[in-house]
Structures are given as C-alpha cells and as structure tokens.
Design a protein around this motif. Structure first.
Motif, PDB file in Angstrom:
ATOM      1  N   UNK A 201      41.235 -63.338  -5.382  1.00  0.00           N
ATOM      2  CA  UNK A 201      40.632 -62.322  -6.268  1.00  0.00           C
ATOM      3  C   UNK A 201      40.548 -60.986  -5.524  1.00  0.00           C
ATOM      4  N   UNK A 202      40.110 -61.043  -4.267  1.00  0.00           N
ATOM      5  CA  UNK A 202      39.980 -59.812  -3.477  1.00  0.00           C
ATOM      6  C   UNK A 202      41.357 -59.248  -3.121  1.00  0.00           C
ATOM      7  N   UNK A 214      32.272 -67.242 -15.348  1.00  0.00           N
ATOM      8  CA  UNK A 214      32.583 -67.384 -13.918  1.00  0.00           C
ATOM      9  C   UNK A 214      31.375 -66.952 -13.086  1.00  0.00           C
ATOM     10  N   UNK A 215      30.395 -67.842 -13.012  1.00  0.00           N
ATOM     11  CA  UNK A 215      29.150 -67.504 -12.313  1.00  0.00           C
ATOM     12  C   UNK A 215      29.354 -67.411 -10.799  1.00  0.00           C
ATOM     13  N   UNK A 216      30.160 -68.331 -10.244  1.00  0.00           N
ATOM     14  CA  UNK A 216      30.439 -68.311  -8.799  1.00  0.00           C
ATOM     15  C   UNK A 216      31.893 -67.946  -8.535  1.00  0.00           C
ATOM     16  N   UNK A 217      32.133 -67.174  -7.493  1.00  0.00           N
ATOM     17  CA  UNK A 217      33.487 -66.964  -6.980  1.00  0.00           C
ATOM     18  C   UNK A 217      33.508 -67.652  -5.620  1.00  0.00           C
ATOM     19  N   UNK A 275      36.051 -61.847   4.376  1.00  0.00           N
ATOM     20  CA  UNK A 275      35.577 -62.355   3.080  1.00  0.00           C
ATOM     21  C   UNK A 275      34.090 -62.701   3.051  1.00  0.00           C
ATOM     22  N   UNK A 276      33.438 -62.577   4.213  1.00  0.00           N
ATOM     23  CA  UNK A 276      31.998 -62.824   4.232  1.00  0.00           C
ATOM     24  C   UNK A 276      31.248 -61.521   4.502  1.00  0.00           C
ATOM     25  N   UNK A 281      33.862 -55.951  -0.002  1.00  0.00           N
ATOM     26  CA  UNK A 281      33.560 -55.891  -1.429  1.00  0.00           C
ATOM     27  C   UNK A 281      33.343 -54.456  -1.903  1.00  0.00           C
ATOM     28  N   UNK A 282      32.937 -53.588  -0.992  1.00  0.00           N
ATOM     29  CA  UNK A 282      32.844 -52.170  -1.332  1.00  0.00           C
ATOM     30  C   UNK A 282      34.257 -51.635  -1.611  1.00  0.00           C
TER      31      UNK A 282
END
Ligand code: SAM
Ligand code: TMP
Ligand code: ZN
Length: 403
Positions: A201-202, A214-217, A275-276, A281-282
């Motif tokens: 996804x990223x 899709x509550x969790x990715x 990824x953590x 994510x920004x």
C-alpha cells in the motif's frame, strides 16, 4: 486508543467525511446516507496501522452486502488453488475440519465441500451466504467472534484450519477473534489469513485500500506482535500477487510449530523500509494529495475538451477516491460493474450511477477510469474492443497515467 494493545494511535491521514464503501443507494436513500470520519494512524506501542473511527459492523455486513467474491475469474482460481493446498498439506487426518471466516459466496469452500471434507463457513451477510449454500457449502449466518467460535467447538469439535481472506482486516475486535481461535483451533492447527499488505500500500500509493471495511492495514511486524500478545506465534508469511499485493499469515499456538525464516526476513525488510516509522506515512500522505490533485486536473481537462469519461469497477476502493478527490457524475458520468446488487444503484457519497458491465459497448466513451485496477488484466482482456475503438484507460495508482 489502539484496538490491539491500548497504546496511543498517531493519526497520519484524514480523508474527512466518508460514506460506507459498499452501500449502493436507491435515489430515495440519499437523504439518509450514513457518513463517518475516515482517518488512519499508527500505534506507538505495537505499530498496528488502523482506522481512528469504527463503523458498527451491522451497518456494513448485512442481508444486502453486495460484494461477491466469485465475480473475478482470477480470484476464483486463486481460492481454488488455496483450497487444494489446504487439502494436500493440512487436511490430511482421519476426519479433518476447516472453518472459514467470511466465506462470502463460497468461492473457497466450494472446492473443500466438493472434496467431501468437513467444513463450516461463517458469513454474517445473508445474501452472499445464501449463494454459498446454493453451491453446497455449509454456512452459519453469523459473525465469527469468541461466542460463535465456542459454540462451534462444542457442536463440531476442534478445527484443523481456520482461514480468512480479506476479512481479518475488516474486524476491529481482534481480541475476541483470537479468543475464539483459542477456543476452536486444534492443538497443532493453523489460523491462516490473507489481507492487503501495508508494504505494498505504501510502495504503490494505493490509498484507496483505506475505507470503512479495511479497519487494519497489516504488516508482518504488527501481526507478529498481535499474535504473541494473544498467545500465538506467527510461523509463516507469504506474499500474494492478488488485490494489489497481500500477505498470507500463518499462525499457530505458541511453541507448536517451527517459525520459518520468511517471517524474520520480511519483518527486517519492513524496518529497513521504515514501515514502523511516522515519517514514512507523512510521505505517503503527501503522495495521496498529489495523486488526487493530478487525477481531478486530468478529469477537468478532459471534460473541458468535451471528452466522455466513465469508470469501470464500482469497487469499495473507489468510494475513497471519488469522495476524497471530489469526483462526481460531472467528471465521471457512470461506472460499469458486473455485480448484480450494485447495478441500477448510485455509488456511495458521489452518487454516480452504476450500470451493468454488459452495457459498456459501442458507442464507447473516450476514457475509462479503471477503479478496479487490481483486476486490470482480467478486465482489459474482456474489453479489448474499447481500445481498438480508440478508447484509453486511466489509472491513478501508483500515479495518474493514461494507458
Ligand atoms: N473471503 C472473501 C474474499 O476474499 O473474497 C470475502 C471477502 S469480503 C471483502 C469480507 C467478508 O467478511 C464479507 O462477506 C463480510 O460479510 C464478512 N465478515 C465481516 N465480519 C465478519 C466476521 N466477524 N465473521 C465472519 N465474516 C465476517
Ligand atoms: P474488488 O476490487 O473489491 O474485488 O471489486 C471489484 C469490482 O469490480 C466488483 O464490484 C466487480 C467488478 N468487476 C467487474 O465489473 N468486471 C470484472 O471483470 C471484474 C473482475 C470485476
Ligand atoms: Zn497498539
């Protein structure tokens, strides 16, 4: 608060007011349409990426839930292969038993049923559960959770395999699920689930994988931590080339099975790729805004040039794209889709009309936005006449492109 560990969830993207992605409306239902705030964050404590607001499950999964898993030939083949693999590797005992969470129209269990293997599908959405039953699948119209799992253990005995595809990520109450698995799973059984992979996804900017259901990715790190928390081990992971990139997680009771090297290897790769970390994510959020801006600019330009633009695939994903980017029937006049329960209805939020895929025919529009990009090969192979007539497809992930 994190749905897995109770830690602090740092929100990294807010899509604003969004509708239910699988609620296709009749005109008279527009007035009462349900909206919620779609925002996503990452837990400081366990790195689980999750929605910040939860939609009550009965609003999403009910008698009229329209999605039918068997609508794609590629996915039918994928699930037949999955069933055969279970039959060969895990269901080899005297009287094996497999339970599927979210069996939908029976796309996987029908192969198990035809092989004469004891099985049970749990499917709260009555309409699709009935389709599975018509195909010879044994179904309980119910949500999987601790109470239903305990009841199944009492009536049917332990399960050798508990399987879920594109369903675990829909379930915020992971604690109840794991207690249910603990009650139902045989001592050396496996709990196997596959869902869209955070890493893909990223990497591919597939922000439209984020919607109410899709509550969790999931990532390997977050699933491994969650499994441990609930008394299980993540013993294997496998990347799957479906729905834009997924991971299949195999979970066993703590200490029951050896852990494959693939788990540590993919977990390590996730750390290397950030990824953590919040900064990743920004960057993702910046890409989402750029893509939406680019897509809307393109659609406005085509509209100004007098071109006809439609959509293909009234996916749940497309609800996020149309509603976040502000795309309505002025920019995309209609969306074609093969699902009977979506036809003749209006898309959630955007209210773009949905028509039968069979109506996608001469005279063709100039451009088609491929909302079902995960089925690109299958759809383009069906619709070769569109390109031959001079039409062009538009995609928006990983970037806006005409092809
Ligand atoms: N397994 C199919 C597939 O991969 O195509 C169906 C996936 S569909 C996106 C998700 C399904 O999960 C829906 O049919 C929904 O009704 C079902 N579901 C949601 N919550 C559930 C729960 N707690 N237990 C069992 N099924 C559930
Ligand atoms: P999905 O991406 O969630 O699997 O949804 C795919 C949607 O696209 C679903 O509504 C069915 C539709 N579809 C078609 O209209 N034609 C096709 O050939 C395929 C594979 C899917
Ligand atoms: Zn957490």
């Amino acid at each position: 608060m994190c749905r897995v560990c109770g830690g602090i969830v740092n929100e990294f993207f807010d899509f604003g007011r969004q509708p239910l992605s699988d609620t296709f409306l009749r005109p008279e239902e527009i007035e009462h349409e349900y909206f919620f705030r779609l925002a996503v964050g990452i837990c400081e404590g366990c790195s689980m990426v999750q929605l910040v607001e939860e939609v009550p499950r009965d609003r999403m999964f009910h008698e009229d839930y329209p999605y039918q898993s068997s609508g794609s030939a590629r996915m039918r083949a994928h699930f037949e292969q999955t069933a055969r693999k279970f039959i060969e590797t895990e269901l080899t005992g005297a009287d094996p038993f497999i339970v599927e969470i979210g069996c939908n129209d029976g796309v996987m269990l029908r192969t198990i049923g035809k092989a004469g293997i004891r099985h049970l599908g749990l499917e709260p959405s009555g309409g699709v559960a009935e389709l599975a039953r018509a195909d010879g699948v044994r179904v309980r119209t119910d949500f999987f959770e601790e109470s239903s799992a305990t009841a199944i253990r009492a009536s049917d005995g332990p399960a050798d395999v508990i399987y879920a595809a594109n369903t675990m990520c829909h379930i915020p109450y992971l604690d109840s699920i794991f207690r249910g698995v603990d009650a139902l799973l045989a001592p050396n059984g496996v709990f196997v689930f596959e869902d869209p992979y955070l890493g893909d996804i990223v990497e591919l900017n597939t922000f439209d994988q984020i919607y109410d259901e899709h509550f969790f990715l999931f990532s390997v790190n977050s699933v491994r931590t969650a499994a441990k928390r609930f008394g299980f081990d993540l013993v294997d992971v496998e990347r799957l080339p479906v729905h834009g990139g997924e991971v299949r997680y195999t979970i066993a009771r703590a200490g029951a099975r050896p852990v494959s090297a693939a788990v540590e290897s993919l977990a390590e790769e996730e750390h290397e790729r950030g990824l953590t970390e919040q900064s990743t994510f920004d960057r993702f959020g910046t890409d989402v805004k750029r893509i939406c801006g680019g897509l809307v600019d393109l659609l406005r330009k085509l509209r100004a040039e007098g071109k006809r633009v439609v959509g293909y695939g009234a996916t749940a994903k497309s609800a996020t794209v149309t509603n976040y980017c502000g795309i309505d029937s002025e920019l995309v006049e209609v969306v074609y889709d093969s699902t009977p329960a979506k036809n003749g209805r209006l898309m959630p939020g955007s209210h773009i009309p949905v028509k039968r895929a069979a109506e996608f025919a001469e005279p063709y529009p100039d451009y088609v936005v491929l909302f079902a990009w995960n089925h690109a090969e299958e759809i383009m192979a069906k619709e070769t006449a569109f390109r031959e007539a001079g039409g062009r497809w538009i995609r928006y992930v990983p970037d806006v492109e005409i092809f």
